[in-house]
Write an enzyme that holds these catalytic residues in place. Structure first.
Site, PDB file in Angstrom:
ATOM      1  N   GLU A 275       9.876  -1.680   0.299  1.00 20.83           N
ATOM      2  CA  GLU A 275       8.508  -2.230   0.951  1.00 20.83           C
ATOM      3  C   GLU A 275       8.352  -3.321   0.323  1.00 20.83           C
ATOM      4  O   GLU A 275       8.600  -3.565  -0.856  1.00 20.83           O
ATOM      5  CB  GLU A 275       7.953  -0.723   0.613  1.00 20.83           C
ATOM      6  CG  GLU A 275       6.201  -1.389   0.839  1.00 20.83           C
ATOM      7  CD  GLU A 275       5.415  -0.251   0.941  1.00 20.83           C
ATOM      8  OE1 GLU A 275       5.213   0.639   1.886  1.00 20.83           O
ATOM      9  OE2 GLU A 275       4.342  -0.019  -0.154  1.00 20.83           O
TER      10      GLU A 275
ATOM     11  N   TYR B 254       0.043  -4.429   3.628  1.00 18.65           N
ATOM     12  CA  TYR B 254      -1.323  -5.023   4.836  1.00 18.65           C
ATOM     13  C   TYR B 254      -3.030  -4.633   4.237  1.00 18.65           C
ATOM     14  O   TYR B 254      -3.076  -4.140   3.827  1.00 18.65           O
ATOM     15  CB  TYR B 254      -1.263  -4.223   5.862  1.00 18.65           C
ATOM     16  CG  TYR B 254      -1.803  -5.388   7.011  1.00 18.65           C
ATOM     17  CD1 TYR B 254      -2.035  -6.577   7.769  1.00 18.65           C
ATOM     18  CD2 TYR B 254      -3.150  -4.211   7.579  1.00 18.65           C
ATOM     19  CE1 TYR B 254      -2.410  -6.590   8.658  1.00 18.65           C
ATOM     20  CE2 TYR B 254      -4.217  -4.709   8.592  1.00 18.65           C
ATOM     21  CZ  TYR B 254      -4.351  -5.694   9.232  1.00 18.65           C
ATOM     22  OH  TYR B 254      -4.734  -6.788  10.432  1.00 18.65           O
TER      23      TYR B 254
ATOM     24  N   ALA C 248      -6.780  -4.951   2.606  1.00 19.23           N
ATOM     25  CA  ALA C 248      -7.573  -4.410   3.088  1.00 19.23           C
ATOM     26  C   ALA C 248      -8.517  -6.147   3.863  1.00 19.23           C
ATOM     27  O   ALA C 248      -9.063  -7.005   1.960  1.00 19.23           O
ATOM     28  CB  ALA C 248      -8.727  -3.642   2.230  1.00 19.23           C
TER      29      ALA C 248
ATOM     30  N   GLY D  21      -5.584   2.579   5.502  1.00 17.91           N
ATOM     31  CA  GLY D  21      -5.982   1.946   4.361  1.00 17.91           C
ATOM     32  C   GLY D  21      -7.278   1.955   3.288  1.00 17.91           C
ATOM     33  O   GLY D  21      -8.002   2.475   3.753  1.00 17.91           O
ATOM     34  N   ASP D  22      -6.599   0.882   2.742  1.00 20.16           N
ATOM     35  CA  ASP D  22      -7.445   0.862   0.932  1.00 20.16           C
ATOM     36  C   ASP D  22      -9.335   0.076   1.347  1.00 20.16           C
ATOM     37  O   ASP D  22      -9.200  -0.810   1.792  1.00 20.16           O
ATOM     38  CB  ASP D  22      -6.785   0.439   0.067  1.00 20.16           C
ATOM     39  CG  ASP D  22      -5.626   0.943  -0.816  1.00 20.16           C
ATOM     40  OD1 ASP D  22      -5.848   2.081  -0.496  1.00 20.16           O
ATOM     41  OD2 ASP D  22      -4.604   0.576  -0.782  1.00 20.16           O
TER      42      ASP D  22
ATOM     43  N   LYS E 157      -2.363  14.164  13.228  1.00 16.90           N
ATOM     44  CA  LYS E 157      -2.154  12.807  12.932  1.00 16.90           C
ATOM     45  C   LYS E 157      -0.642  13.075  14.095  1.00 16.90           C
ATOM     46  O   LYS E 157      -0.867  11.628  14.401  1.00 16.90           O
ATOM     47  CB  LYS E 157      -2.197  12.605  11.752  1.00 16.90           C
ATOM     48  CG  LYS E 157      -1.986  10.507  11.387  1.00 16.90           C
ATOM     49  CD  LYS E 157      -2.277  10.112  10.320  1.00 16.90           C
ATOM     50  CE  LYS E 157      -1.784  10.837   9.179  1.00 16.90           C
ATOM     51  NZ  LYS E 157      -1.824  10.345   8.231  1.00 16.90           N
TER      52      LYS E 157
END
Length: 307
Positions: free
Chosen positions: A17, A49, A51, A108-109, A175
């Site tokens: 990553e 990505y 925020a 997401g954060d 999910k």
């Protein structure tokens, strides 16, 4: 390449990553890391990505550059935060045009330093994003008739927003059933947490590959940062004791962290893990040491990168 093609075969997957750099110095560090790690030919690399728009364009650019100039297969993160359906559709169209094969769909954060009202987001939870990508796939817009492969996050130590573990697994099952093809877990330091999570997934009739997230500790500062990033990761006493013994010696802290991560990886492989995802923090040294210690043959030798 679609994730279902990557997953074929009995051998575990390995992936790295990266996150988008914000300075020219960081850009050079990342591209050197990519050059260093490309020869290991991971099954894929993911790109995080930001925020609230902080690094979103940088993510898109980096994903497309990796796709265009290397032999690596990039998987971009995509989050619910601060997005409406039109924006997400535009991003999916851009990635489809660039023949990106897979997406990692995340909640997401929360953005830092800006006003944020979650109720205004079109996607309240990752399941909403998974469903939207699945509908996009069904439109036939992607050059691969299957559309994007869809990944979701797993939380071996439990999702921080859902303390009730029974409810958490119900939500997670929903999910996955919404259209997920694979799972990448949050980082963890006790393999028992991962193995228990994998078993609970099986009991919930979740049978897609679960890729284990590993981040080696390489410094005292990094150790504290990991705790923040992971939203309260559980550090086994064995690891804390070893780090305390050498906390005044940065080189020994790094050795302890690497040794612990190597033991984790060997144990995961002994327990037939589907794959290991290395959180590199855009540096190659620790990942290379761990990867080399596992004795895994490289899949093939790529041509030199032009990154």
């Amino acid at each position: 390449m679609h994730i279902t093609d990557i997953m074929r075969g009995d051998s575990p997957m390995f992936s790295f990553e990266f996150f988008p750099p914000k300075t020219m110095e960081a850009v050079e560090t990342l591209y050197q890391t990519i050059r260093d790690l490309e020869s290991y030919m991971p099954h894929f690399v993911s790109v995080t990505y930001g925020a609230g728009g902080s690094t979103r364009d940088l993510t898109h650019d980096l994903v497309e550059r990796i796709q265009r100039t290397t032999k690596l297969d990039p998987i971009p993160h995509l989050t619910c935060v601060c997005h409406n359906e039109e924006e997400i559709e535009g991003i999916l169209l851009r990635y489809a045009k660039s023949a990106i094969g897979n997406i990692l769909a995340l909640g997401g954060d929360r953005p830092v330093g800006i006003a944020y009202d979650k109720s205004r987001d079109s996607f309240q939870h990752a399941i909403d994003l998974v469903k939207f990508i699945r509908r996009f796939n069904e439109s036939g817009t992607h050059p691969d008739r299957r559309g994007f492969g869809i990944g979701v996050a797993g939380f071996p130590e439990g999702h921080p927003a859902t303390p009730n573990r029974l409810h958490e697994m119900d939500y997670f099952k929903a999910k996955v059933d919404a259209g997920a093809d694979y799972i990448v877990t949050q980082l963890f330091f006790d393999n028992r947490d991962f193995l228990d999570f994998r078993e609970r997934c099986a009991l919930a009739d979740i049978h897609i590959p679960i890729i284990a997230g590993i981040m080696p500790i390489t410094s005292t500062g990094g150790f504290k940062r990991i705790a923040e990033l992971a939203g309260g990761a559980r550090f086994p006493a064995k690891l804390l004791r070893a780090l305390q013994r050498c906390q005044s010696d940065p080189e020994m802290v790094k050795r302890v962290g690497l040794h612990f991560a190597i033991e984790q990886c060997h144990d995961l492989l002994d327990n037939d893990v589907a794959g290991i995802h290395f959180y590199t923090l855009n540096r190659s040294d620790a990942t290379r040491v761990i990867f080399d210690s596992l004795g895994i043959p490289r899949r093939r030798n790529p041509e030199p990168s032009s990154v």
